[in-house]
Design a protein around this motif. Structure first.
Motif, PDB file in Angstrom:
ATOM      1  N   GLY A   1       0.824  -1.195   0.000  1.00 59.15           N
ATOM      2  CA  GLY A   1       0.000   0.000   0.000  1.00 59.15           C
ATOM      3  C   GLY A   1       0.862   1.250   0.000  1.00 59.15           C
ATOM      4  N   TRP A   2       0.181   2.349  -0.049  1.00 57.23           N
ATOM      5  CA  TRP A   2       0.820   3.662  -0.016  1.00 57.23           C
ATOM      6  C   TRP A   2       0.516   4.252   1.340  1.00 57.23           C
TER       7      TRP A   2
ATOM      8  N   TYR B   1      -3.012  -1.331  -1.568  1.00 58.44           N
ATOM      9  CA  TYR B   1      -2.944  -1.648  -2.988  1.00 58.44           C
ATOM     10  C   TYR B   1      -3.686  -2.959  -3.222  1.00 58.44           C
ATOM     11  N   CYS B   2      -4.557  -2.975  -4.176  1.00 58.14           N
ATOM     12  CA  CYS B   2      -5.294  -4.190  -4.522  1.00 58.14           C
ATOM     13  C   CYS B   2      -5.149  -4.434  -6.019  1.00 58.14           C
ATOM     14  N   TRP B   3      -4.985  -5.698  -6.357  1.00 57.13           N
ATOM     15  CA  TRP B   3      -4.845  -6.086  -7.753  1.00 57.13           C
ATOM     16  C   TRP B   3      -6.200  -6.522  -8.288  1.00 57.13           C
TER      17      TRP B   3
ATOM     18  N   GLY C   1      -7.429   0.186  -7.936  1.00 58.12           N
ATOM     19  CA  GLY C   1      -6.647   1.181  -7.210  1.00 58.12           C
ATOM     20  C   GLY C   1      -7.366   2.475  -6.900  1.00 58.12           C
TER      21      GLY C   1
END
Length: 84
Positions: free
Chosen positions: A10-11, A24-26, A43
């Protein structure tokens, strides 16, 4: 600046008082409305969290950051992998 062989989960921005975190997810949205949207991936659809320094999640995220920052670059032991 440090580099790692892991993809970031993640950020986030961290201070002594708070962390702002976006996981963060794909993947891609599956609905028709999502396909017509500006964002073609998950995102831009994920929530952004603000964590105060007195929360358990703040403490876990700080531990996560400290671990990655201080790691020597080989994460096999962390994940229980003997030989890869």
């Amino acid at each position: 600046m440090k580099y790692t062989s892991l993809n970031p989960p993640g950020w986030f921005v961290m201070t002594d008082k708070f962390i702002i975190f976006e996981p963060y997810c794909w993947g891609r949205p599956s609905s028709k409305a999502a396909e017509e949207s500006t964002y073609k991936c998950l995102g831009g659809r994920m929530p952004i969290f603000q964590l105060n320094d007195n929360s358990e999640l703040y403490k876990r995220m700080k531990e996560h950051f400290d671990f990655l920052w201080n790691a020597e670059g080989d994460f096999k032991e962390c994940f229980g992998v003997k030989d890869a």
